[in-house]
Design an enzyme around this catalytic site. Structure first.
Site, PDB file in Angstrom:
ATOM      1  N   PRO A  27     -18.463 -53.891 -21.721  1.00 11.57           N
ATOM      2  CA  PRO A  27     -18.579 -52.724 -20.837  1.00 11.57           C
ATOM      3  C   PRO A  27     -19.313 -53.059 -19.538  1.00 11.57           C
ATOM      4  CG  PRO A  27     -20.058 -52.518 -22.709  1.00 11.57           C
ATOM      5  CD  PRO A  27     -19.242 -53.752 -22.943  1.00 11.57           C
ATOM      6  N   ASP A  28     -18.937 -52.363 -18.498  1.00 12.69           N
ATOM      7  CA  ASP A  28     -19.560 -52.515 -17.184  1.00 12.69           C
ATOM      8  C   ASP A  28     -20.927 -51.829 -17.197  1.00 12.69           C
ATOM      9  OD1 ASP A  28     -20.282 -52.583 -14.521  1.00 12.69           O
ATOM     10  OD2 ASP A  28     -18.340 -51.881 -13.797  1.00 12.69           O
TER      11      ASP A  28
END
Length: 143
Positions: free
Chosen positions: A105-106
């Site tokens: 995930p960012d």
């Protein structure tokens, strides 16, 4: 972060003749340096965080690469829309303990702990990434 971590691990492990690059699938950060939180996380763990400028990936870069790795499924979809290449992998595919399709995930919209989690996820995938790079190098030498 992944580019810098991969380059450091490759150098440390004697995997020569490989170039790692990092590219965005969007335009929001084009030309910007690495996020200050990511830079801090990298430096605190012995990685280089200097001289990075965000650029957007294009079909030629995808097609010219020996190995294309994405962080999330959305990146794979965007790259497949640019190129006929069908072997784009998720970074988490190289982590034997990751859930299939998990992705990385960012951490952009969260706090500093997100950058720590991202770094750790990238590091867990590095042995598998470097193994794949060695396989590709061997195939190139034989072929």
């Amino acid at each position: 972060m992944a580019e810098r971590i991969a380059a450091t691990w490759a150098q440390r492990d004697g995997v020569d003749g490989v170039e790692f690059t990092s590219a965005a699938t969007s335009t929001e950060e084009l030309g910007n340096p690495i996020d200050r939180r990511a830079a801090r996380e990298l430096r605190e763990h012995g990685y280089d965080a200097d001289n990075h400028s965000a650029h957007q990936i294009d079909a030629a870069e995808i097609d010219d690469a020996d190995l294309v790795i994405a962080m999330e499924d959305i990146h794979i979809a965007k790259m497949r829309a640019m190129s006929d290449r069908d072997d784009v992998a998720l970074l988490s595919d190289f982590d034997p303990d990751a859930e299939p399709g998990e992705g990385v995930p960012d951490p952009w919209y969260g706090g500093p702990e997100g950058f720590t989690t991202t770094r750790e996820m990238i590091e867990r995938a590095m042995p598998g990434v470097l193994e794949r790079v060695r396989e590709l190098q061997g195939a190139t030498r034989r072929g």
